[in-house]
Design a protein around this motif. Structure first.
Motif, short mmCIF file in Angstrom:
data_model
loop_
_atom_site.label_atom_id
_atom_site.label_comp_id
_atom_site.label_asym_id
_atom_site.label_seq_id
_atom_site.Cartn_x
_atom_site.Cartn_y
_atom_site.Cartn_z
N GLN A 16 0.83 -1.20 0.00
CA GLN A 16 0.00 0.00 0.00
C GLN A 16 0.87 1.26 0.00
O GLN A 16 0.58 2.22 -0.71
CB GLN A 16 -0.92 -0.01 1.22
CG GLN A 16 -2.01 -1.06 1.13
CD GLN A 16 -2.81 -1.17 2.43
OE1 GLN A 16 -2.44 -0.62 3.45
NE2 GLN A 16 -3.91 -1.93 2.37
N THR A 17 1.93 1.23 0.80
CA THR A 17 2.83 2.37 0.87
C THR A 17 3.51 2.60 -0.47
O THR A 17 3.63 3.74 -0.94
CB THR A 17 3.89 2.15 1.98
OG1 THR A 17 3.21 1.93 3.21
CG2 THR A 17 4.82 3.34 2.09
N GLN A 18 3.94 1.52 -1.10
CA GLN A 18 4.60 1.63 -2.40
C GLN A 18 3.61 2.18 -3.44
O GLN A 18 3.96 3.05 -4.24
CB GLN A 18 5.14 0.28 -2.86
CG GLN A 18 5.93 0.35 -4.15
CD GLN A 18 6.56 -1.00 -4.50
OE1 GLN A 18 6.46 -1.96 -3.75
NE2 GLN A 18 7.21 -1.05 -5.64
N GLY A 19 2.38 1.73 -3.41
CA GLY A 19 1.37 2.23 -4.33
C GLY A 19 1.12 3.72 -4.13
O GLY A 19 1.02 4.48 -5.10
N LYS A 20 1.02 4.13 -2.86
CA LYS A 20 0.82 5.56 -2.58
C LYS A 20 2.02 6.38 -3.04
O LYS A 20 1.86 7.47 -3.59
CB LYS A 20 0.58 5.76 -1.08
CG LYS A 20 -0.78 5.29 -0.62
CD LYS A 20 -0.97 5.51 0.87
CE LYS A 20 -2.31 4.98 1.34
NZ LYS A 20 -2.50 5.17 2.79
N ALA A 21 3.22 5.85 -2.83
CA ALA A 21 4.42 6.56 -3.25
C ALA A 21 4.45 6.71 -4.77
O ALA A 21 4.79 7.78 -5.29
CB ALA A 21 5.67 5.83 -2.76
N GLU A 22 4.09 5.66 -5.47
CA GLU A 22 4.07 5.73 -6.94
C GLU A 22 3.03 6.74 -7.42
O GLU A 22 3.27 7.48 -8.38
CB GLU A 22 3.80 4.34 -7.53
CG GLU A 22 4.98 3.39 -7.38
CD GLU A 22 4.66 1.96 -7.81
OE1 GLU A 22 3.52 1.69 -8.20
OE2 GLU A 22 5.58 1.13 -7.73
N ASN A 23 1.87 6.77 -6.76
CA ASN A 23 0.85 7.76 -7.11
C ASN A 23 1.36 9.18 -6.88
O ASN A 23 1.12 10.08 -7.69
CB ASN A 23 -0.44 7.53 -6.31
CG ASN A 23 -1.21 6.32 -6.78
OD1 ASN A 23 -1.01 5.82 -7.88
ND2 ASN A 23 -2.10 5.83 -5.93
N MET A 24 2.05 9.38 -5.76
CA MET A 24 2.60 10.71 -5.47
C MET A 24 3.65 11.10 -6.48
O MET A 24 3.70 12.25 -6.93
CB MET A 24 3.18 10.73 -4.04
CG MET A 24 2.11 10.69 -2.96
SD MET A 24 2.79 10.62 -1.30
CE MET A 24 3.66 12.15 -1.21
N ILE A 25 4.49 10.15 -6.87
CA ILE A 25 5.54 10.42 -7.87
C ILE A 25 4.89 10.79 -9.20
O ILE A 25 5.29 11.77 -9.85
CB ILE A 25 6.48 9.22 -8.02
CG1 ILE A 25 7.34 9.08 -6.76
CG2 ILE A 25 7.35 9.34 -9.27
CD1 ILE A 25 8.13 7.79 -6.70
N GLN A 26 3.87 10.05 -9.60
CA GLN A 26 3.18 10.33 -10.86
C GLN A 26 2.53 11.71 -10.81
O GLN A 26 2.61 12.49 -11.76
CB GLN A 26 2.12 9.25 -11.17
CG GLN A 26 1.43 9.44 -12.49
CD GLN A 26 2.37 9.36 -13.68
OE1 GLN A 26 3.36 8.64 -13.67
NE2 GLN A 26 2.08 10.12 -14.71
N SER A 27 1.89 12.02 -9.70
CA SER A 27 1.26 13.32 -9.54
C SER A 27 2.29 14.44 -9.61
O SER A 27 2.06 15.48 -10.23
CB SER A 27 0.52 13.38 -8.20
OG SER A 27 -0.04 14.64 -7.99
#
Length: 88
Positions: A16-27
């Motif tokens: 979940q943390t990795q998914g959130k981090a990837e979303n933040m990076i994409q944003s």
């Protein structure tokens, strides 16, 4: 909680943390790209405005030069007339 359950929970949390981090990076990438696009647009607008101002200044200087030339010729003609040197 068993060791397997703890490992599962830790893996789930990590995912979940990795998914959130990837979303933040994409944003962040999208925001940076939008900012770069806006900066490019502003630079283009500034360049176009500068070119337009340059052309207007050149036209103004040419017009002013022609007026000065005309005034100088008028002064020369006036002096010639005053001195009786005009051929009219």
């Amino acid at each position: 909680m068993s060791s397997a359950q703890q490992s599962f929970s830790a893996g789930q949390t990590q995912g979940q943390t990795q998914g959130k981090a990837e979303n933040m990076i994409q944003s962040t990438k999208e925001t940076a790209s939008a900012a770069a696009d806006k900066a490019q647009s502003a630079a283009n607008t500034t360049g176009q405005t500068a070119e337009q101002n340059k052309e207007e200044a050149a036209g103004f200087l040419q017009q002013t030069g022609e007026q000065v030339k005309s005034m100088a010729q008028g002064a020369v003609d006036s002096v010639k007339h005053t001195l009786g040197m005009d051929k009219k």
